[in-house]
Design a protein around this motif. Structure first.
Motif, PDB file in Angstrom:
ATOM      1  N   MET A   1       0.811  -1.217   0.000  1.00  0.00           N
ATOM      2  CA  MET A   1       0.000   0.000   0.000  1.00  0.00           C
ATOM      3  C   MET A   1       0.840   1.261   0.000  1.00  0.00           C
ATOM      4  O   MET A   1       2.039   1.251   0.280  1.00  0.00           O
ATOM      5  CB  MET A   1      -0.959   0.008   1.187  1.00  0.00           C
ATOM      6  CG  MET A   1      -0.278  -0.021   2.546  1.00  0.00           C
ATOM      7  SD  MET A   1      -1.460   0.254   3.898  1.00  0.00           S
ATOM      8  CE  MET A   1      -1.462   2.056   3.949  1.00  0.00           C
TER       9      MET A   1
ATOM     10  N   HIS B   1       0.003   5.924   0.255  1.00  0.00           N
ATOM     11  CA  HIS B   1      -1.024   6.910   0.604  1.00  0.00           C
ATOM     12  C   HIS B   1      -0.809   8.188  -0.187  1.00  0.00           C
ATOM     13  O   HIS B   1       0.330   8.640  -0.359  1.00  0.00           O
ATOM     14  CB  HIS B   1      -0.953   7.179   2.115  1.00  0.00           C
ATOM     15  CG  HIS B   1      -2.110   7.947   2.672  1.00  0.00           C
ATOM     16  ND1 HIS B   1      -3.423   7.622   2.398  1.00  0.00           N
ATOM     17  CD2 HIS B   1      -2.155   9.018   3.503  1.00  0.00           C
ATOM     18  CE1 HIS B   1      -4.223   8.472   3.055  1.00  0.00           C
ATOM     19  NE2 HIS B   1      -3.476   9.333   3.719  1.00  0.00           N
TER      20      HIS B   1
ATOM     21  N   ASN C   1      -7.488   6.634  -0.627  1.00  0.00           N
ATOM     22  CA  ASN C   1      -8.332   6.992   0.516  1.00  0.00           C
ATOM     23  C   ASN C   1      -9.677   7.441  -0.070  1.00  0.00           C
ATOM     24  O   ASN C   1      -9.967   7.201  -1.243  1.00  0.00           O
ATOM     25  CB  ASN C   1      -7.663   8.085   1.344  1.00  0.00           C
ATOM     26  CG  ASN C   1      -7.552   9.393   0.566  1.00  0.00           C
ATOM     27  OD1 ASN C   1      -7.527   9.392  -0.666  1.00  0.00           O
ATOM     28  ND2 ASN C   1      -7.492  10.500   1.280  1.00  0.00           N
TER      29      ASN C   1
HETATM   30  C1  LIG Z   1      -6.489   8.086   7.512  1.00  0.00           C
HETATM   31  C2  LIG Z   1      -5.989   7.292   6.380  1.00  0.00           C
HETATM   32  C3  LIG Z   1      -6.875   6.843   5.395  1.00  0.00           C
HETATM   33  C4  LIG Z   1      -8.306   7.317   5.308  1.00  0.00           C
HETATM   34  O1  LIG Z   1      -8.291   8.592   4.685  1.00  0.00           O
HETATM   35  P1  LIG Z   1      -9.618   9.408   4.392  1.00  0.00           P
HETATM   36  O2  LIG Z   1      -9.127  10.639   3.711  1.00  0.00           O
HETATM   37  O3  LIG Z   1     -10.246   9.689   5.708  1.00  0.00           O
HETATM   38  O4  LIG Z   1     -10.479   8.576   3.523  1.00  0.00           O
HETATM   39  C5  LIG Z   1      -6.396   5.968   4.432  1.00  0.00           C
HETATM   40  N1  LIG Z   1      -5.102   5.570   4.442  1.00  0.00           N
HETATM   41  C6  LIG Z   1      -4.215   6.008   5.350  1.00  0.00           C
HETATM   42  C7  LIG Z   1      -2.807   5.555   5.277  1.00  0.00           C
HETATM   43  C8  LIG Z   1      -4.619   6.900   6.344  1.00  0.00           C
HETATM   44  O5  LIG Z   1      -3.736   7.360   7.222  1.00  0.00           O
END
Ligand SMILES: *Cc1c(COP(=O)(O)O)cnc(C)c1O
Length: 378
Positions: free
Chosen positions: A178, A180, A215
């Protein structure tokens, strides 16, 4: 004295009659949001449930149970302890990922609760590999790579080192790779496409495993961002994942605050701490039982709503109270004990955030523990 306490998500909470404010959580809307996000996902991708920070302040256990009823079988928390609590509430079935990985020495606790750490560094990987070795069996893990946010995850050089050393993943069963996104809520930001390319490049070096990238907002960037598993949090809870466009999500949270007293304030009187507000003429006010100790941000100019009227906050937000100008209402229309809306159809979470100089995420995760929490459509 009212002894009628109820229990949800480990919090003792006041009865409806005694509470200074009532937080209503619509689990039916949350479930609909989960369905809507899954409907957006392409190529067989599914949505997990991100329930860190006690389900963004709404109650992780109640939220997770509602999502489970929609078939959600993978959850993300930030801390080991959040994972331990969630495991005891949900039982053995679902996978529980710990986004921050494990602090050195917490591997045993994570194993006991069958948590899946998100390994963010070669150090975390080495500690988990050692735990697997001691346990004499392989242990599941997600590997996070840093595709350009520079927050958590293995840097490119670390990924290359792991890829070049077959033994580095000994005993570690990589169930997810994964990364982000840093700018997903800005669809035209060039970082999105750059991160996508880098994620593809890094993931290709690692053992084949399901991939997770998006996300909430990332889901709306298009199918290239969907991979196998999306990780929505905010959108589940009704925060708009597409800022500047109509919110495709249903609101989940409503907050109503109790009127403690109403009064008439004479012309020229100072109102609240520091007398930053003076009554320009005689006005009628109400003081409500909500303040910064309940997570309501001190800065900004929000309002409450009652009987179709907007009732502006005046003066400073106190720890336990806020003063409203209720002159827009007919006299005696609003009484002590009445509830006024502060988050709801008249002023949603994102609007409250804009008015108080923050983001919807912080509005929700700040919500205090003195409210009466009412779960509807659960
Ligand atoms: C908090 C977080 C999410 C969720 O993000 P949102 O913007 O609330 O959908 C997903 N992945 C990681 C790594 C996060 O820290």
């Amino acid at each position: 004295m009212d002894r009628n306490f109820e229990q949800t998500d480990m919090l003792r909470q006041p009865s409806l009659a005694a509470a200074g404010a009532v937080l209503t959580i619509d689990l039916g809307a949350l479930r609909e949001n989960y369905r809507r996000l899954n409907a957006r996902l392409t190529g067989g991708a599914r949505a997990a449930g991100v329930v860190k920070a006690d389900g963004y302040g709404l109650g992780a256990v109640a939220v997770a149970h509602a999502l489970q009823a929609e078939g959600c079988d993978r959850f993300f928390v930030a801390h080991v302890e959040e994972g331990v609590c969630l495991r005891s509430a949900l039982g053995d079935g679902p996978a529980i990922f710990v986004l921050n990985g494990l602090p050195p020495g917490a591997e045993g606790e994570a194993m006991v609760s069958r948590l899946t750490p998100v390994l963010n560094s070669v150090e975390q990987l080495a500690a988990w590999r050692a735990a697997a070795h001691r346990a004499g069996r392989s242990l599941p893990a997600a590997l996070q790579v840093d595709s350009g946010m520079s927050r958590l995850g293995m840097a490119a050089a670390e990924v290359e080192a792991v890829a070049g050393d077959a033994a580095s993943l000994d005993g570690v069963d990589v169930v997810l790779v994964m990364s982000h996104l840093a700018c997903a809520d800005e669809p035209h930001h060039p970082a999105n496409a750059a991160q996508l390319l880098e994620f593809e490049r890094l993931r290709a070096m690692l053992p084949a495993a399901p991939a997770s990238f998006a996300n909430s907002s990332g889901i709306f960037l298009g199918s290239a961002y969907h991979f196998d598993l999306a990780r929505p949090g905010a959108a589940l809870y009704g925060i708009n994942p597409t800022p500047g466009h109509t919110n495709p999500m249903l609101p989940v949270v409503r907050l109503d605050a109790r009127v403690i007293q109403t009064r008439t304030v004479e012309e020229g009187a100072g109102v609240g701490y520091g007398h930053i507000y003076f009554a320009a003429g005689s006005l009628r006010t109400a003081t409500i039982s909500l303040g910064y100790a309940d997570g309501w941000h001190r800065r900004g100019a929000a309002a409450a709503f009652f009987g179709g009227k907007r009732l502006p906050f005046i003066g400073r937000v106190s720890m336990d109270s806020i003063i409203l100008d209720i002159s827009a209402l007919p006299e005696s229309r609003l009484q002590a004990g009445d509830l006024v809306e502060v988050i709801g159809p008249s002023q949603d979470v994102d609007q409250v955030a804009a008015l108080t100089g923050t983001i919807g995420y912080e509005v929700l995760t700040s919500l205090g523990n003195r409210f009466h929490r009412r779960i509807v459509n659960g």
